[in-house]
Design a protein around this motif. Structure first.
Motif, PDB file in Angstrom:
ATOM      1  N   ALA A 170       6.125  -9.292  17.385  1.00  0.00           N
ATOM      2  CA  ALA A 170       5.163  -9.197  16.284  1.00  0.00           C
ATOM      3  C   ALA A 170       5.918  -9.306  14.981  1.00  0.00           C
ATOM      4  CB  ALA A 170       4.405  -7.868  16.349  1.00  0.00           C
ATOM      5  N   PRO A 171       5.259  -9.741  13.888  1.00  0.00           N
ATOM      6  CA  PRO A 171       5.935  -9.842  12.598  1.00  0.00           C
ATOM      7  C   PRO A 171       6.547  -8.515  12.202  1.00  0.00           C
ATOM      8  CG  PRO A 171       3.778 -10.883  12.507  1.00  0.00           C
ATOM      9  CD  PRO A 171       3.853 -10.154  13.809  1.00  0.00           C
ATOM     10  N   GLY A 172       7.780  -8.533  11.733  1.00  0.00           N
ATOM     11  CA  GLY A 172       8.444  -7.283  11.373  1.00  0.00           C
ATOM     12  C   GLY A 172       8.130  -6.837   9.963  1.00  0.00           C
ATOM     13  N   GLY A 173       7.654  -7.718   9.128  1.00  0.00           N
ATOM     14  CA  GLY A 173       7.425  -7.364   7.733  1.00  0.00           C
ATOM     15  C   GLY A 173       6.029  -6.863   7.491  1.00  0.00           C
ATOM     16  N   GLY A 174       5.381  -7.424   6.506  1.00  0.00           N
ATOM     17  CA  GLY A 174       4.024  -6.985   6.176  1.00  0.00           C
ATOM     18  C   GLY A 174       4.060  -6.148   4.916  1.00  0.00           C
ATOM     19  N   HIS A 175       2.995  -6.228   4.137  1.00  0.00           N
ATOM     20  CA  HIS A 175       2.922  -5.490   2.878  1.00  0.00           C
ATOM     21  C   HIS A 175       2.784  -3.998   3.154  1.00  0.00           C
ATOM     22  CE1 HIS A 175       2.407  -9.222   0.560  1.00  0.00           C
ATOM     23  NE2 HIS A 175       1.713  -9.618   1.605  1.00  0.00           N
ATOM     24  N   GLY A 176       3.557  -3.211   2.434  1.00  0.00           N
ATOM     25  CA  GLY A 176       3.463  -1.771   2.556  1.00  0.00           C
ATOM     26  C   GLY A 176       4.294  -1.211   3.674  1.00  0.00           C
ATOM     27  N   GLY A 195       0.638  -0.398  -4.736  1.00  0.00           N
ATOM     28  CA  GLY A 195      -0.632  -0.810  -5.312  1.00  0.00           C
ATOM     29  C   GLY A 195      -0.612  -2.205  -5.907  1.00  0.00           C
ATOM     30  N   LYS A 196       0.571  -2.850  -5.927  1.00  0.00           N
ATOM     31  CA  LYS A 196       0.701  -4.181  -6.503  1.00  0.00           C
ATOM     32  C   LYS A 196       0.761  -5.249  -5.399  1.00  0.00           C
ATOM     33  CE  LYS A 196       3.374  -2.352 -10.414  1.00  0.00           C
ATOM     34  NZ  LYS A 196       2.290  -2.445 -11.406  1.00  0.00           N
ATOM     35  N   THR A 197       0.620  -6.488  -5.807  1.00  0.00           N
ATOM     36  CA  THR A 197       0.746  -7.604  -4.875  1.00  0.00           C
ATOM     37  C   THR A 197       1.961  -8.473  -5.216  1.00  0.00           C
ATOM     38  OG1 THR A 197      -0.747  -8.955  -6.232  1.00  0.00           O
ATOM     39  CG2 THR A 197      -1.740  -7.707  -4.425  1.00  0.00           C
ATOM     40  N   VAL A 198       2.789  -8.005  -6.144  1.00  0.00           N
ATOM     41  CA  VAL A 198       3.962  -8.783  -6.558  1.00  0.00           C
ATOM     42  C   VAL A 198       5.177  -8.409  -5.729  1.00  0.00           C
ATOM     43  CG1 VAL A 198       3.128  -9.024  -8.910  1.00  0.00           C
ATOM     44  CG2 VAL A 198       4.613  -7.105  -8.329  1.00  0.00           C
ATOM     45  N   THR A 199       6.176  -9.273  -5.731  1.00  0.00           N
ATOM     46  CA  THR A 199       7.442  -9.015  -5.062  1.00  0.00           C
ATOM     47  C   THR A 199       8.461  -8.512  -6.083  1.00  0.00           C
ATOM     48  OG1 THR A 199       8.280 -11.238  -5.458  1.00  0.00           O
ATOM     49  CG2 THR A 199       6.970 -10.899  -3.449  1.00  0.00           C
ATOM     50  N   LEU A 200       9.604  -8.046  -5.605  1.00  0.00           N
ATOM     51  CA  LEU A 200      10.670  -7.622  -6.513  1.00  0.00           C
ATOM     52  C   LEU A 200      11.124  -8.777  -7.389  1.00  0.00           C
ATOM     53  CD1 LEU A 200      12.879  -5.379  -4.198  1.00  0.00           C
ATOM     54  CD2 LEU A 200      11.591  -4.633  -6.208  1.00  0.00           C
ATOM     55  N   ALA A 201      11.180  -9.987  -6.837  1.00  0.00           N
ATOM     56  CA  ALA A 201      11.596 -11.162  -7.602  1.00  0.00           C
ATOM     57  C   ALA A 201      10.620 -11.430  -8.741  1.00  0.00           C
ATOM     58  CB  ALA A 201      11.698 -12.374  -6.681  1.00  0.00           C
ATOM     59  N   GLN A 202       9.332 -11.305  -8.467  1.00  0.00           N
ATOM     60  CA  GLN A 202       8.325 -11.524  -9.513  1.00  0.00           C
ATOM     61  C   GLN A 202       8.398 -10.430 -10.564  1.00  0.00           C
ATOM     62  OE1 GLN A 202       5.054 -11.605  -6.713  1.00  0.00           O
ATOM     63  NE2 GLN A 202       4.756 -13.803  -6.973  1.00  0.00           N
ATOM     64  N   LEU A 203       8.656  -9.195 -10.113  1.00  0.00           N
ATOM     65  CA  LEU A 203       8.762  -8.082 -11.036  1.00  0.00           C
ATOM     66  C   LEU A 203       9.918  -8.293 -12.006  1.00  0.00           C
ATOM     67  CD1 LEU A 203       7.175  -5.317 -11.163  1.00  0.00           C
ATOM     68  CD2 LEU A 203       9.194  -4.304 -10.125  1.00  0.00           C
ATOM     69  N   ALA A 204      10.985  -8.915 -11.525  1.00  0.00           N
ATOM     70  CA  ALA A 204      12.193  -9.114 -12.336  1.00  0.00           C
ATOM     71  C   ALA A 204      11.974 -10.089 -13.486  1.00  0.00           C
ATOM     72  CB  ALA A 204      13.330  -9.604 -11.453  1.00  0.00           C
ATOM     73  N   LEU A 205      10.912 -10.888 -13.454  1.00  0.00           N
ATOM     74  CA  LEU A 205      10.639 -11.837 -14.526  1.00  0.00           C
ATOM     75  C   LEU A 205      10.237 -11.140 -15.816  1.00  0.00           C
ATOM     76  CD1 LEU A 205       8.657 -14.555 -12.509  1.00  0.00           C
ATOM     77  CD2 LEU A 205      11.051 -14.617 -13.237  1.00  0.00           C
ATOM     78  N   ASN A 206       9.785  -9.904 -15.722  1.00  0.00           N
ATOM     79  CA  ASN A 206       9.371  -9.156 -16.905  1.00  0.00           C
ATOM     80  C   ASN A 206      10.468  -8.152 -17.269  1.00  0.00           C
ATOM     81  OD1 ASN A 206       8.228  -7.534 -18.848  1.00  0.00           O
ATOM     82  ND2 ASN A 206       6.292  -7.221 -17.758  1.00  0.00           N
ATOM     83  N   PRO A 207      11.118  -8.320 -18.436  1.00  0.00           N
ATOM     84  CA  PRO A 207      12.204  -7.407 -18.825  1.00  0.00           C
ATOM     85  C   PRO A 207      11.797  -5.942 -18.832  1.00  0.00           C
ATOM     86  CG  PRO A 207      12.174  -9.323 -20.247  1.00  0.00           C
ATOM     87  CD  PRO A 207      10.926  -9.397 -19.420  1.00  0.00           C
ATOM     88  N   ALA A 208      10.500  -5.656 -19.012  1.00  0.00           N
ATOM     89  CA  ALA A 208      10.046  -4.274 -19.046  1.00  0.00           C
ATOM     90  C   ALA A 208      10.239  -3.585 -17.694  1.00  0.00           C
ATOM     91  CB  ALA A 208       8.568  -4.224 -19.449  1.00  0.00           C
ATOM     92  N   TYR A 232       0.804  -1.221   0.000  1.00  0.00           N
ATOM     93  CA  TYR A 232       0.000   0.000   0.000  1.00  0.00           C
ATOM     94  C   TYR A 232       0.836   1.271   0.000  1.00  0.00           C
ATOM     95  CZ  TYR A 232       0.419  -1.592   4.874  1.00  0.00           C
ATOM     96  OH  TYR A 232       0.872  -2.108   6.066  1.00  0.00           O
ATOM     97  N   GLY A 233       2.065   1.222   0.482  1.00  0.00           N
ATOM     98  CA  GLY A 233       2.933   2.399   0.385  1.00  0.00           C
ATOM     99  C   GLY A 233       2.275   3.661   0.902  1.00  0.00           C
ATOM    100  N   ARG A 234       2.117   4.642   0.014  1.00  0.00           N
ATOM    101  CA  ARG A 234       1.505   5.923   0.392  1.00  0.00           C
ATOM    102  C   ARG A 234       0.028   5.999   0.007  1.00  0.00           C
ATOM    103  NH1 ARG A 234       5.946  10.687  -1.044  1.00  0.00           N
ATOM    104  NH2 ARG A 234       7.613   9.946   0.346  1.00  0.00           N
ATOM    105  N   LEU A 235      -0.543   4.900  -0.455  1.00  0.00           N
ATOM    106  CA  LEU A 235      -1.942   4.926  -0.870  1.00  0.00           C
ATOM    107  C   LEU A 235      -2.857   5.233   0.312  1.00  0.00           C
ATOM    108  CD1 LEU A 235      -2.051   1.751  -3.172  1.00  0.00           C
ATOM    109  CD2 LEU A 235      -1.975   4.171  -3.882  1.00  0.00           C
ATOM    110  N   PRO A 236      -3.918   6.002   0.074  1.00  0.00           N
ATOM    111  CA  PRO A 236      -4.865   6.297   1.150  1.00  0.00           C
ATOM    112  C   PRO A 236      -5.812   5.122   1.381  1.00  0.00           C
ATOM    113  CG  PRO A 236      -5.608   7.300  -0.882  1.00  0.00           C
ATOM    114  CD  PRO A 236      -4.258   6.693  -1.190  1.00  0.00           C
ATOM    115  N   GLY A 237      -6.491   5.125   2.507  1.00  0.00           N
ATOM    116  CA  GLY A 237      -7.543   4.160   2.767  1.00  0.00           C
ATOM    117  C   GLY A 237      -7.121   2.907   3.490  1.00  0.00           C
ATOM    118  N   TYR A 238      -5.886   2.849   3.962  1.00  0.00           N
ATOM    119  CA  TYR A 238      -5.421   1.668   4.696  1.00  0.00           C
ATOM    120  C   TYR A 238      -5.361   1.991   6.187  1.00  0.00           C
ATOM    121  CZ  TYR A 238      -4.635  -0.790   0.385  1.00  0.00           C
ATOM    122  OH  TYR A 238      -4.835  -1.417  -0.828  1.00  0.00           O
TER     123      TYR A 238
END
Length: 206
Positions: free
Chosen positions: A199-205, A89-102, A20-26
């Protein structure tokens, strides 16, 4: 002696696992609200004279119980906000993002990092807001509610360590407190606590 506490916000309701980063509504989850209450308990007996928070909802909601308990006003400061990230705004990881050369243009430099706000920029704004907080609460304590990456980069900067790092190795759990003790305007000590327990240190966003 002045202490500036960096409080990471509590758990967020995010059933879809969105970065979610800086997205509102979370907003905080029920568990996140308990973490915020635990933080208020943690600071209740301390000489906290100033309270600052990131403008994002989860930070404001974490700050609110602290403000109510201590009778303080929440000062919103943009410098405490989450870092920019192209994955927002995405649900992918950096590793998944790397699969697409774009997407490789975002991944070419992990040391900066090229997929988001430069670590040096994060460190500079966090140092600035912490210095201002220390001046505002001089001789007492200040609480700044922020996010995992800015808090961790602030700590690494204060410890004079390299800013790039492995995200899984951050010591900055949800609802945790990283405290910086200032003596003569210089950081003399850094400590870490988890008022809500482990508590878990990670989490999305984060």
């Amino acid at each position: 002696m002045t202490v500036v506490h960096l409080l990471r916000h509590g758990e967020v309701s995010n059933p879809n696992g969105v970065l979610y980063g800086r997205l509102p509504g979370y907003h905080l989850s029920a568990n996140g609200r308990l973490m915020a209450a635990a933080a208020a308990d943690y600071f209740a007996e301390r000489l906290v004279a100033a309270l600052f928070a990131s403008p994002l909802e989860r930070a404001q909601e974490t700050a609110r119980p602290v403000a109510e308990r201590l009778g303080l006003e929440i000062v919103t400061d943009e410098r405490l906000i989450e870092s920019v990230n192209v994955l927002e705004g995405k649900t992918v990881t950096l590793a998944q993002l790397a699969l697409n050369p774009a997407n490789w243009r975002y991944l070419w430099n992990p040391f900066r990092p090229s997929w988001g706000e430069p670590y040096a920029s994060i460190a500079a704004r966090m140092r600035a807001v912490m210095s201002d907080a220390a001046q505002e609460a001089r001789g007492h304590e200040a609480v700044c509610v922020s996010h995992q990456l800015p808090i961790w980069v602030a700590r690494r900067s204060a410890e004079e360590r390299r800013l790039w790092h492995h995200p899984a190795r951050r010591e900055c759990a949800l609802g945790s407190v990283t405290s910086f003790t200032y003596r003569d305007d210089t950081i003399a000590d850094i400590s870490y606590a988890e008022p809500a327990g482990a508590a878990p240190g990670g989490g999305h966003g984060a």
